[in-house]
Write an enzyme that holds these catalytic residues in place. Structure first.
Site, PDB file in Angstrom:
ATOM      1  N   SER A  72     -33.278   3.016  14.349  1.00  0.00           N
ATOM      2  CA  SER A  72     -31.945   3.782  14.109  1.00  0.00           C
ATOM      3  C   SER A  72     -32.290   5.114  13.486  1.00  0.00           C
ATOM      4  O   SER A  72     -31.225   5.774  13.045  1.00  0.00           O
ATOM      5  CB  SER A  72     -30.993   2.885  13.215  1.00  0.00           C
ATOM      6  N   LYS A  75     -30.833   8.091  14.950  1.00  0.00           N
ATOM      7  CA  LYS A  75     -29.384   8.579  14.833  1.00  0.00           C
ATOM      8  C   LYS A  75     -29.488   9.855  14.027  1.00  0.00           C
ATOM      9  O   LYS A  75     -28.346  10.380  13.774  1.00  0.00           O
ATOM     10  CB  LYS A  75     -28.533   7.387  13.876  1.00  0.00           C
ATOM     11  N   SER A 133     -25.142   2.526   9.676  1.00  0.00           N
ATOM     12  CA  SER A 133     -25.963   2.403  11.062  1.00  0.00           C
ATOM     13  C   SER A 133     -25.138   2.012  12.403  1.00  0.00           C
ATOM     14  O   SER A 133     -25.567   1.333  12.920  1.00  0.00           O
ATOM     15  CB  SER A 133     -27.220   1.872  10.948  1.00  0.00           C
TER      16      SER A 133
END
Length: 301
Positions: A72, A75, A133
């Protein structure tokens, strides 16, 4: 008699000077040692990198240019691409689609628990993306800011923008095939590249505000027009509470990525920013990052 008293005073003064000097040496040792004498730490993470955010100079490397899965931490680029959109309206509303909800359920992905039919602002989606997240928030942003007549086309277009942004930063070891890190086999970066992406993203005041926020409660608009107070989103970056001066940036994890953390902290007007990839646990990635921050600040003096 006088001579004896003077001698005693001289001895006391000498002793006081010796004690003071010893104390200065003991407490000042770390601050007065030349940078090259600070011992580089050992970290569990497979790859690590830290740099001086002011000028991009390298402070620490461990397989800094080895391509690894990013989880993640991807992101960061998702947010960067959104915030770089021309005439961006952070208060524009996005209606949450069933496809976003289905996607997180199917992939057992981390989520912001967005409710189908709710209208959520772009700003709120960015908090949902970066704090808990949320892969649902990532999907919503990719769908909103990609171009095309179908959702698939828009998502593909958005991922293209992520790769264009990596190219414009001169990154040779980064490629995205997803908007959230749930890749299809070719979603990778390196500790050095991810640090550069984060450093670039941190130029945005909105991004800086979001990634240093420990918790955020969104109020969304429901299908019927009423206001829904969402469950509070808590930032997964534990350094914000455990490390003095921490200002971001983003965690990541996954079966292939293991445990990742892109981190930044500011002390005495100096900012150290860096990345650890493929550490062994949530607590270990924080320990690894803490070691690199401490080392970075010691190097900067």
């Amino acid at each position: 008699m006088k001579t004896g008293i003077q001698a005693t005073h001289r001895l006391r003064r000498a002793a006081a000077v010796a004690v003071t000097t010893g104390a200065v040496l003991a407490t000042g040792a770390l601050t007065t040692v030349p940078a090259q004498a600070v011992t580089a730490p050992s970290i569990v993470a497979k790859g690590g990198y830290a740099m001086n955010n002011a000028n991009g100079s390298t402070l620490f490397t461990k397989k800094a240019d080895t391509r690894l899965s990013t989880g993640s931490t991807t992101k960061i680029m998702t947010a960067k691409v959104v915030l770089a959109q021309p005439k961006l309206n952070l208060d524009a509303k996005v209606t949450i689609q069933k496809a976003y909800s289905d996607y997180v359920v199917k992939n057992n992905a981390s989520q912001a628990h967005l409710i189908v039919g709710d209208k959520v602002t772009v700003r709120q989606l960015l908090y949902g993306l970066m704090l808990p997240s949320g892969c649902d928030a990532a999907y919503a942003l990719a769908d909103k800011f990609g171009s095309g007549s179908s959702r698939d086309a828009r998502v593909k277009s958005f991922i293209g923008k992520m790769n264009s942004a990596a190219t414009s930063l001169g990154l040779k070891n980064t490629h995205f095939d997803s908007f959230d890190g749930i890749g299809k086999g070719s979603n990778y970066s390196t500790p050095r590249d991810l640090t550069k992406i984060a450093s670039s993203a941190m130029k945005s005041s909105t991004f800086r505000t979001i990634v240093k926020t420990k918790s955020y409660t969104a109020r969304t608009v429901t299908k019927t027009g009423s206001t829904r107070t969402m469950a509070t989103w808590t930032n997964t970056n534990t350094l914000l509470s455990s490390y003095k001066g921490a200002i971001g940036v983003k965690t990541g994890s996954g079966p292939e990525a293991k445990y990742c953390l892109v981190f930044a902290a500011t002390r005495n007007n100096k900012t150290v920013i860096g990345t650890v990839l493929a550490s062994s646990s949530i607590s270990q990635r924080a320990t690894d990052a803490t070691k690199l921050l401490n080392y970075g600040f010691a190097r900067l003096g």
